[in-house]
Write a protein that holds these residues in place. Structure first.
Motif, PDB file in Angstrom:
ATOM      1  N   GLY A  16      48.761  61.145   1.367  1.00 15.27           N
ATOM      2  CA  GLY A  16      48.373  60.953   2.762  1.00 15.27           C
ATOM      3  C   GLY A  16      48.651  62.155   3.629  1.00 15.27           C
ATOM      4  N   HIS A  17      49.072  63.257   3.016  1.00 12.07           N
ATOM      5  CA  HIS A  17      49.495  64.417   3.793  1.00 12.07           C
ATOM      6  C   HIS A  17      48.446  65.518   3.897  1.00 12.07           C
ATOM      7  CE1 HIS A  17      53.834  63.119   2.623  1.00 12.07           C
ATOM      8  NE2 HIS A  17      53.418  62.499   3.720  1.00 12.07           N
ATOM      9  N   HIS A  44      46.848  58.437   7.884  1.00  9.79           N
ATOM     10  CA  HIS A  44      47.317  58.694   6.524  1.00  9.79           C
ATOM     11  C   HIS A  44      46.227  58.548   5.482  1.00  9.79           C
ATOM     12  CE1 HIS A  44      51.736  59.237   5.479  1.00  9.79           C
ATOM     13  NE2 HIS A  44      51.615  59.639   6.722  1.00  9.79           N
ATOM     14  N   GLN A  60      50.667  57.458  11.177  1.00 11.05           N
ATOM     15  CA  GLN A  60      50.362  56.497  10.129  1.00 11.05           C
ATOM     16  C   GLN A  60      48.886  56.114  10.099  1.00 11.05           C
ATOM     17  OE1 GLN A  60      52.779  55.726   7.942  1.00 11.05           O
ATOM     18  NE2 GLN A  60      51.174  54.730   6.699  1.00 11.05           N
ATOM     19  N   LYS A 103      51.966  63.421   9.731  1.00  7.81           N
ATOM     20  CA  LYS A 103      50.742  62.776  10.238  1.00  7.81           C
ATOM     21  C   LYS A 103      51.048  61.371  10.759  1.00  7.81           C
ATOM     22  CE  LYS A 103      46.869  62.749   7.877  1.00  7.81           C
ATOM     23  NZ  LYS A 103      45.925  62.710   6.713  1.00  7.81           N
TER      24      LYS A 103
END
Length: 732
Positions: free
Chosen positions: A365-366, A399, A396, A394
């Protein structure tokens, strides 16, 4: 400054060395870079000196004064230069002095002032031929180079590495990072605090731009807010990085030499607030046994948390190191860190184990932003690339998304070989990221800035038009005096029969002059067009004054009026250019056809001055803008900034992020998985709907075609000359 002008002057320096030096390229390249260091250090020293001297009382004795100047440079984005190291002193030496010894001594006194530069500055200048070294000093003392700003050191450094045959490393995929790409990376990750790492730092251009960002945007001093850590495998580049940081007043104490594949800088794993780099592309041959121990979780100090990429079946070495770099940049980040880096376009689509590494990376998710960049941004190679951005902090709600931007059609043509982003293209692409992140206040502030720029340029137009018209009136008076006072006898004196002028020719000239004085040209009546434009400018400025520039709705209302004004600005520019051409033609007729200089009624100097004012300044000669340049520039700039808002509003009419075909799209992790974890923006954003090309885009395309044609013509002339010389040689 004009980049091409700088390059032309550097070419002259290169020609001097190639033709006249007994030294090899490897021997003279580093000393020349040292000379550039002195020049750039002197530029920055002089930029801050007046401000520092203004705070020192006039009655202070000279020795104390110098000490106070030295103290005044503490905390400045420049270094203090002792008297013996100032470029003016070196450039003013009489011919015949041993200038090489003077330059060596200058390096000595600088290293004595700055411990971090010990052993970094080049020596050996007495080995240069004295006359050649004098010529080089004079070249580097010319106005274009004295006026150079920004990361010119990095650009010149790369120029000389390329032109002096020291670019063997580029065959391994290493390229000087174009300032446009460095700025894009810095603007998007916003490195303004904590530890900043570049594990492939080259000449430290990333750090220099970070310093500019902190000073210009955050209004702070970089040394007060960030700590730079840089690693570079080449000893020469490590020295250059230290020189570049010091010349900008930045801390260079954490620049180290080392091969990042094997020298791990362990204490920074998982600790960096920001990582940025332009690593060498597509490196093969990395020793697998030396890096396999790095495959472990970040918490355990691992730099390859997602595993090894593929290996060469024959050698067992890593077949392509791109995925090593990608993981390094991720592993060095702390829990809220951001990374931005340049990568070969192929890395975002590579298969096999590289694909598996990307899958793991995407699922964190980065991955924040992927931006495709077109050809011709690199100074010495024409190749596309992709900018990657990570953000471990980031929100949520983002993500499961990655912002894809295809910027391959966004560029400004510098030459047939070189493209850049303008300041406004930087800001507009950055604005897409702001909207994606929900930072709509920055978007509104940018539009307000553009609309205020429109107001400032509109305010300049009446005065510049008045100056332009005054020039025309003065020129008209001079040509009218000639038309009325000229006599055939004086114009035909000493001329052969077949060159005798007739009264009909004089009468034709008078008729053309009368038409020009009536302000009628091919584009229409100039007075009418100017009057209409000035009235429209007044109305537009009144609308800007009334507008609520702090709100998107207020900006939208205002922009409708400004969009209507833009065609009128362009039309007025064409009318004025047509008027200039009309009067330049009259001058040429008077001078060349009618031999006006033979007439006592002709004031040659006044007419020459008028002609000069109606021609464009020559940037190669460092000429100041002319009256013609000033008025056309005001019109173009006003239309240009109107266009910038139009570009943003036409794509994001609600001031909120939207998927724009051919430009940007927020892509979900599910979509990426469905595309085999490709991170290539073009695969997702699609193609923009066919639309009429606006005038600015058309002009950019036309400029590119013109520059390419000019380069081909130059090459054709050069080739023809070479063929002719070879042919003469064959004939004896």
């Amino acid at each position: 400054m004009n980049v091409q002008q700088l390059e032309n002057e550097l070419w002259e320096a290169a020609d001097q060395l190639r033709a006249n030096s007994k030294l090899t390229a490897a021997e003279y390249a580093m000393p020349v870079l040292g000379l550039i260091f002195l020049r750039h250090a002197d530029n920055r020293f002089k930029a801050y000196l007046p401000e520092i001297e203004a705070d020192i009382p006039a009655q202070v004795p000279a020795d104390q004064r110098e000490m106070l100047i030295k103290l005044g440079f503490q905390g400045k984005a420049a270094i203090y230069l002792p008297e013996a190291a100032r470029f003016d002193r070196i450039a003013s030496l009489p011919q015949g002095n041993n200038v090489g010894e003077v330059i060596d001594a200058a390096m000595d006194v600088i290293e004595a002032e700055y411990e971090v530069l010990k052993g970094a500055l080049p020596r050996g200048y007495p080995a240069f031929e004295t006359d050649l070294l004098f010529d080089l000093v004079k070249i580097f003392d010319r106005p274009a180079i004295k006026a150079a700003t920004g990361d010119v050191f990095g650009r010149i450094y790369e120029y000389f590495l390329n032109k002096f045959a020291m670019s063997g490393a580029q065959e391994g995929g290493e390229f000087f990072t174009p300032p446009s790409l460095v700025r894009m990376i810095v603007n998007i990750i916003e490195p303004d605090h904590g530890l900043v790492l570049d594990p492939a730092c080259g000449s430290a251009g990333m750090f220099v731009q970070t310093g500019h960002f902190i000073e210009d945007v955050r209004h702070q001093q970089a040394n007060d807010t960030v700590t730079f850590h840089g690693q570079e495998k080449s000893d020469t580049n490590t020295k250059l990085a230290r020189m570049n940081l010091v010349v900008h007043g930045l801390d260079a104490s954490n620049i180290r030499q080392g091969n990042t594949f094997y020298d791990q800088v362990e204490h920074l794993v998982g600790q960096c607030d920001f990582v940025m780099a332009n690593p060498p592309f597509n490196v093969d041959g990395v020793d697998t046994k030396k890096v396999e121990g790095q495959v472990k979780p970040i918490e355990q100090g691992g730099r390859l948390p997602f595993g090894l990429p593929g290996t060469n079946a024959k050698t067992g070495a890593i077949s392509n190191a791109n995925s090593l770099w990608v993981q390094y940049f991720y592993a060095y980040l702390n829990d809220s860190g951001r990374a931005g880096f340049v990568m070969a376009s192929s890395a975002s689509d590579a298969g096999n184990k590289d694909r598996d590494i990307r899958e793991q990376l995407v699922n964190t998710g980065h991955v924040d932003v992927m931006m495709a960049i077109g050809n011709k941004f690199f100074y010495t190679r024409s190749l596309p690339c992709t900018l990657w951005f990570f953000d471990k902090g980031k929100p949520q709600d983002l993500h499961d998304q990655v912002l894809m931007i295809d910027a391959r059609n966004v560029y400004h043509v510098v030459s047939a070989r070189s493209h850049i982003f303008t300041d406004e293209q930087h800001a507009n692409l950055n604005a897409i990221v702001w909207l994606y992140r929900g930072e709509t206040d920055k978007f509104v502030a940018l539009v307000a800035h553009y609309q205020r720029q429109v107001d400032a340029w509109l305010a300049a137009i009446p005065g510049r038009i008045a100056a332009d018209s005054a020039t025309i009136e003065q020129l008209a008076a001079q040509l009218q005096a000639f038309a009325q006072g000229a006599r055939l006898t004086e114009l035909n004196a000493s001329q052969p029969d077949d060159a005798q002028l007739t009264q009909a020719q004089l009468d034709d000239f008078k008729g053309e002059l009368a038409a020009a004085q009536a302000d009628t040209c091919a584009e229409g009546n100039t007075n009418t067009a100017i009057a209409a434009l000035l009235a429209a400018c007044t109305q537009a400025r009144a609308a800007i004054t009334r507008a609520d520039l702090a709100s998107h709705s207020g900006q939208r209302t205002l922009q409708a009026a400004l969009d209507a004004l833009a065609p009128q600005l362009r039309s007025a520019g064409k009318v004025l250019e047509a008027r200039h051409k009309q009067w330049l033609k009259l001058i040429e007729t008077a001078d060349k056809t009618l031999r006006a200089r033979s007439s006592k009624a002709f004031d040659g100097k006044a007419v020459r001055d008028g002609r000069r004012a109606l021609l464009a300044a020559d940037p190669k000669k460092n000429e100041d803008p002319t009256v013609r340049d000033a008025v056309l520039d005001a019109l173009k700039q006003a239309a240009y900034f109107i266009h910038q808002v139009h570009w943003l509003h036409s794509r994001f009419p609600h001031g909120l992020f939207e998927d724009i075909p051919g430009l940007c799209k927020a892509v979900t992790v599910e979509e990426i998985a469905a595309n085999d974890y490709s991170l290539t923006p073009g695969r997702y954003v699609g193609v923009a709907a066919a639309a009429a090309e606006d005038e600015d885009d058309f002009a950019e395309t036309l400029r590119e075609i013109h520059d390419e044609l000019a380069e081909l013509n130059d090459k054709a002339v050069e080739l023809a000359g070479r063929i002719a010389r070879n042919f003469e040689g064959l004939l004896g």
